[in-house]
Design an enzyme around this catalytic site. Sequence first.
Site, PDB file in Angstrom:
ATOM      1  N   GLY A  50       7.396 -10.347  -6.891  1.00  0.00           N
ATOM      2  CA  GLY A  50       7.489  -9.779  -5.547  1.00  0.00           C
ATOM      3  C   GLY A  50       6.185  -9.165  -5.081  1.00  0.00           C
ATOM      4  O   GLY A  50       5.608  -8.343  -5.775  1.00  0.00           O
ATOM      5  N   SER A  51       5.695  -9.546  -3.900  1.00  0.00           N
ATOM      6  CA  SER A  51       4.371  -9.099  -3.507  1.00  0.00           C
ATOM      7  C   SER A  51       4.098  -9.427  -2.042  1.00  0.00           C
ATOM      8  O   SER A  51       4.985  -9.791  -1.279  1.00  0.00           O
ATOM      9  CB  SER A  51       3.322  -9.758  -4.397  1.00  0.00           C
ATOM     10  OG  SER A  51       3.559 -11.158  -4.465  1.00  0.00           O
ATOM     11  N   ARG A  52       2.807  -9.328  -1.691  1.00  0.00           N
ATOM     12  CA  ARG A  52       2.371  -9.570  -0.316  1.00  0.00           C
ATOM     13  C   ARG A  52       0.974 -10.170  -0.353  1.00  0.00           C
ATOM     14  O   ARG A  52       0.186  -9.876  -1.248  1.00  0.00           O
ATOM     15  CB  ARG A  52       2.375  -8.243   0.449  1.00  0.00           C
ATOM     16  CG  ARG A  52       1.809  -8.294   1.856  1.00  0.00           C
ATOM     17  CD  ARG A  52       2.043  -6.960   2.517  1.00  0.00           C
ATOM     18  NE  ARG A  52       1.350  -6.828   3.792  1.00  0.00           N
ATOM     19  CZ  ARG A  52       1.740  -6.013   4.760  1.00  0.00           C
ATOM     20  NH1 ARG A  52       2.818  -5.267   4.590  1.00  0.00           N
ATOM     21  NH2 ARG A  52       1.068  -5.924   5.886  1.00  0.00           N
TER      22      ARG A  52
END
Length: 240
Positions: free
Chosen positions: A208-210
């Site tokens: 999970g990240s950006r």
Amino acid sequence: MARRPRTIGPSAADPGFSPQHALELVRSAIPPVHPAGRPFVGAGLALALAGRRHRWLRRAGLLAAGACAGFFRHPPRVPPTRPGAIVAPADGEICVIDVATPPAELSMGDVALPRVSIFLSLLDAHVQRAPVSGEVIDVQHRPGRFGSADLAAASTENERTSLRIRTPGGAEVVAVQVAGLLARRIICDAHVGDKLSIGDTYGLIRFGSRLDTYLPAGAQPLVTVGQRAIAGETVLAELP
């Protein structure tokens, strides 16, 4: 009575059919696993093997291995061939389109540039790809928080690794891997001086990240908030 047309292509009765061909079909249907994910998949399989006499433990191990294989999948992508395209460096949902100053550690000044941010959920492929072809002129890692990656503050407060690429024409594009609430490990395999082609895999963020992409001044985003992006294929903008 009409005859059934002959099947075109390899079959069990066709000399062209072989185990090698069957293996290629499987490989084309199931994406490979990124090297960073192999230890996790291996751990799940080891658990399943160790607990082979216990159904629940065996199932838990196989489930963990399958989940990790899906998370660390590295699907093939076909970048656009038209010149000047800037592609999405990550799979996910476009969550922000605005103008912002690039990370201070890149020493690019205080001029705000167009920015497109992509949020990666747990179900997205988490490999990152080069948004343009060019030379890596700077790579900077900055420690920080591990807040939720979908918040606006994530770009400035969370741990991040910034990659600055200069195209043969002199334009510069920045891709920033931003850690998230569960993403505690940023992997960047690119180094200063490396030559990347558009769509090349250069890194990965775990769980999970950006991904923030800073475009050259004058570039107009061609995507909208809420749109799904495919790494290496979706065109975010064109070089001005």
